[in-house]
Design a protein around this motif. Structure first.
Motif, short mmCIF file in Angstrom:
data_model
loop_
_atom_site.label_atom_id
_atom_site.label_comp_id
_atom_site.label_asym_id
_atom_site.label_seq_id
_atom_site.Cartn_x
_atom_site.Cartn_y
_atom_site.Cartn_z
N ARG A 52 42.75 47.52 37.59
CA ARG A 52 43.74 46.91 38.70
C ARG A 52 42.83 46.68 40.02
O ARG A 52 42.49 47.99 40.44
N GLU A 65 44.82 40.89 43.28
CA GLU A 65 46.42 40.96 43.37
C GLU A 65 46.98 40.09 44.58
O GLU A 65 47.43 39.05 44.37
N ARG A 106 49.68 35.70 46.78
CA ARG A 106 49.43 36.34 45.53
C ARG A 106 47.94 35.50 45.05
O ARG A 106 47.86 34.21 45.08
N TYR A 123 47.35 38.86 34.97
CA TYR A 123 46.34 39.72 35.17
C TYR A 123 46.33 40.69 34.03
O TYR A 123 47.16 41.36 33.56
#
Length: 767
Positions: free
Chosen positions: A247, A252, A270, A275
């Motif tokens: 991540r 993000e 965003r 994802y």
């Protein structure tokens, strides 16, 4: 300098106040505040200089630089000097014990230096004596292939062109370069599939795309200006689907530093609408799953008497081999796809529907794709997906490998290639009236192996930091020290200087921000970005020392000393770069009228045959690849099975091997670099807790013991069985003999390792 190591989550978006604060701090710390503010306002602007960082294209916005670009510009413009007085205080052995951060922080090299083994120090040498020393070594070689000519991606088009011309006139095609270690699979895979080893999109295409599929890249750290393009695309309604093992905050949320409201408030946009976190090396299986789902839908439409969802007109007119490819898709089970990708069938079917619903799709990728054994096959699998839907040759669609360094693509265009095309060699031969060597030379891995066999006597590096960038660090350092002569053309002190050959030179060069004044006046150089745009770049700062020479002048000086100037007046070329561009215009396709076209604001586009649906493949069409998925993502190892797969990566405070600081803000790591990211359940199963120290050991089959010790375990959102840690600290774990099929690119994103509790305290270089 003191640092307080800490692990604490970072809640902010990428960019925003955090980026602005970090940029300001680096500008102030450089002690050249007003000069660097002026510099940053000229980055990536017409009549300014191209950022020495990544190869993302220029959008000519209000601020055309990012946080990491600001770090690069600020530290290049420092007034700290690494001069004779510095080396009088430090032996090479003492400096070797220092950290890479310490070395970077010392400042700019200011005069040519020669290593003295008796004192273990570098001592000043006159430029002409340095060139004569190189000439003596090269003239003593038994054959030209005892010379290696390494190139980093920072070198300009003009310097690269002279460098490859010098090497080929000397008689070698040994041109190992940084691309061998990063994007070789992109060039190789694209050439095999579409006939051109470059991306097919332009920067404006990101404004027009309906969907952008991002594979194996972390733009927030590695090419932050890409976040502007992704954010704008998302704001315009494009779906962004990200496949990344970890991540990453930049994929993000992004707060645009050019929007004041987003700097001073929590407001952010965003980036990714979906994802997915595949296993390391699992991206090929993920793409195969998307295609398998779409193939089912295509056949369902046909069974109902409806038009299929594939672009049959495009496939029939412009491609070859689709039947074999679809047979390979049918032969791939969902069980293999989900097991290898680490993703669920449902997730892959859902993102397949996003792809199907988009009229214009861009697929973009970076080194998370290219540093595996099966990387070429993975790149070609991405191309397969795009070909099925005709996502080439139209606005808002195409293929986009994102290169790391600012001119690595231009280096290749200029001929920095150990496997040169016949067309290039024919052109050089005709224009310069010499017979260039025709056989393939060494890539980076082959060059290091040849040094270890004592088959190489001289290594010249045009930029870069080979000792830190290459895999298998102890063996790479041994390789450099076996050379009779090592020559490093550099702006700053780095690790490679501290593992000298029997004889060694450091030749200080101008940076991208420095004013370059030659015999005919102030000069500019050119670079090529990831979108095949060629830009002029002209430095503005007075050089820190009158002993600095440009890369172009240094290469010309070496060539004149070695080859003489009967056939080519090298020094005249160094005195006027227009003359070099005139030669490039004659010998390189796409560069006709080069000098005049450099005046165009924003540069000029070289063109891309595949983007025009002209495919220079054996069939004259885009070629589907029918490769099977690898039988396993890990090699079959003698003895125990590797419980973990490790990838090496950058922190947010570094660019390539240059360490600007010890923080990795977006991942919540501060004041330290010896950390390993691990899934919390994996950590618990090892009987460890966050913050415990572990040793990391490679499991490989060549009998070489590879181990780093005392790394702090950090819980992170990463698939189970996968690990991540920073390079160059973990480069000792990457076997030199583990490389990609057909590329020789080290498999730095798929290293088989095991973890054990550390019984020794962490071993750190001195800060």
């Amino acid at each position: 300098m003191k640092f307080k190591p800490a692990i604490k989550p970072y809640d902010g978006a990428a960019g925003g106040w955090g980026a602005l604060e970090s940029t300001t701090r680096y500008v102030l710390d450089s002690k050249q505040t007003f000069k660097n503010i002026r510099n940053l306002l000229r980055v990536n602007k017409s009549k300014g200089f191209d950022c020495p960082g990544c190869a993302w294209g220029d959008n000519n916005g209000t601020f055309s630089f990012c946080e990491n670009g600001a770090k690069a510009v600020s530290w290049e413009a420092t007034r700290k000097a690494v001069d004779a007085a510095f080396f009088a205080r430090h032996t090479v052995s003492q400096l070797y014990q220092q950290s890479d951060y310490f070395l970077e922080y010392q400042g700019r090299l200011t005069e040519p230096l020669r290593y003295n083994a008796e004192s273990d120090k570098y001592l000043p040498i006159r430029w002409e004596d340095a060139f004569a020393l190189i000439a003596n070594h090269l003239q003593d070689l038994a054959h030209p292939d005892q010379l290696e000519l390494y190139t980093s991606g920072r070198a300009s088009n003009e310097a690269s062109y002279l460098y490859q011309l010098f090497g080929r006139m000397f008689g070698t095609n040994n041109f190992p370069d940084c691309s061998n270690m990063c994007h070789e699979a992109s060039g190789s895979g694209l050439k095999q599939s579409i006939g051109v080893g470059k991306g097919t999109v332009r920067l404006d295409d990101f404004e027009l795309a309906d969907a952008i599929f991002v594979f194996g890249q972390n733009p927030g750290t590695n090419h932050p200006r890409m976040l502007h393009s992704l954010r704008h695309a998302a704001d315009h309604g494009a779906s962004i689907v990200s496949f990344n093992n970890l991540r990453e905050r930049g994929l993000e949320r992004f707060a645009d530093p050019q929007k004041p409201l987003e700097v001073i408030t929590p407001k952010a946009g965003r980036i990714s609408s979906r994802y997915l976190q595949p296993n390391l090396g699992g991206d090929m299986a993920a793409v195969r799953g998307i295609v398998k789902a779409l193939l089912e839908t295509h056949r369902q439409h046909l069974a109902r008497g409806e038009d299929g969802i594939f672009d049959d007109a495009f496939i029939n007119a412009h491609t070859h081999g689709v039947e074999d490819y679809l047979a390979a898709v049918d032969a791939t089970s969902w069980q293999q796809i989900t097991q290898q990708s680490g993703l669920s069938e449902q997730d892959l079917r859902e993102v397949a529907e996003i792809y199907r619903g988009a009229k214009r799709v861009i697929c973009t990728w970076a080194m998370g794709i290219t540093q595996h054994k099966h990387s070429v096959a993975t790149v070609r699998e991405i191309v397969n997906l795009q070909l099925l839907f005709g996502q080439l040759g139209k606005p808002g669609a195409g293929l986009c490998p994102v290169r790391g360094h600012s001119n690595v693509q231009g280096n290749r265009t200029m001929g920095i290639d150990e496997k040169p095309s016949a067309a290039l060699l024919d052109s050089l031969a005709a224009h310069f009236a010499f017979t260039p060597p025709r056989g393939a030379g060494h890539n980076t891995v082959q060059a290091i192996e040849a040094m270890l066999r004592d088959e190489v006597k001289v290594l010249i590096t045009l930029g870069g930091n080979l000792a830190a960038a290459a895999p298998d660090t102890p063996r790479t350092e041994d390789a450099l020290q076996r050379c009779a002569l090592t020559v490093h053309i550099s702006t700053k002190l780095n690790r490679s200087h501290l593992v000298p050959g029997h004889d060694a030179l450091i030749l200080p060069t101008l940076g991208r921000t420095d004013r370059d004044t030659q015999a005919s006046g102030d000069q500019y150089i050119t670079v090529e970005d990831s979108f095949s745009m060629v830009h002029a770049s002209q430095g503005v700062n007075p050089p820190i020392s009158d002993q600095l020479r440009s890369e172009t002048a240094i290469v010309a000086g070496i060539a004149a000393a070695v080859l003489g100037e009967d056939k080519l007046n090298w020094r005249a070329l160094a005195g006027n770069y227009d003359l070099i561009r005139d030669h490039i215009a004659v010998t390189q396709p796409g560069f006709t009228d080069f000098n005049r076209r450099c005046d165009a604001p924003g540069g000029f586009y070289l063109g891309n045959a595949a983007a025009e649906l002209r495919f220079t493949t054996p069939t004259g069409k885009a070629q589907f690849s029918a490769a099977a998925l690898p039988a396993s993502l890990m090699p079959q190892l003698a003895g125990e099975r590797a419980p973990f797969t490790l990838q090496t990566l950058r922190s947010h405070d570094q660019y390539n091997t240059t360490i600007y600081g010890l923080d990795d803000r977006y991942r919540g790591v501060y004041g330290q670099r010896e950390v390993v990211f691990i899934h919390p359940q994996d950590l618990a199963e090892l009987g460890l807790k966050e913050g415990d120290r572990v040793d990391i050991e490679t499991l490989w089959h060549d009998g070489v013991h590879r181990k780093v010790t005392g790394f702090k375990a950090v819980s992170y959102a990463i698939p189970r069985g996968n690990l991540a840690a920073y390079y160059p600290e973990t480069n000792p774990l990457v076997p030199l003999s583990s490389f990609g099929d057909g590329t020789f690119t080290p498999t730095s994103k798929s290293v088989p390792v095991k973890l054990t509790p550390s019984v020794t305290s962490v071993t750190q270089r001195i800060l």
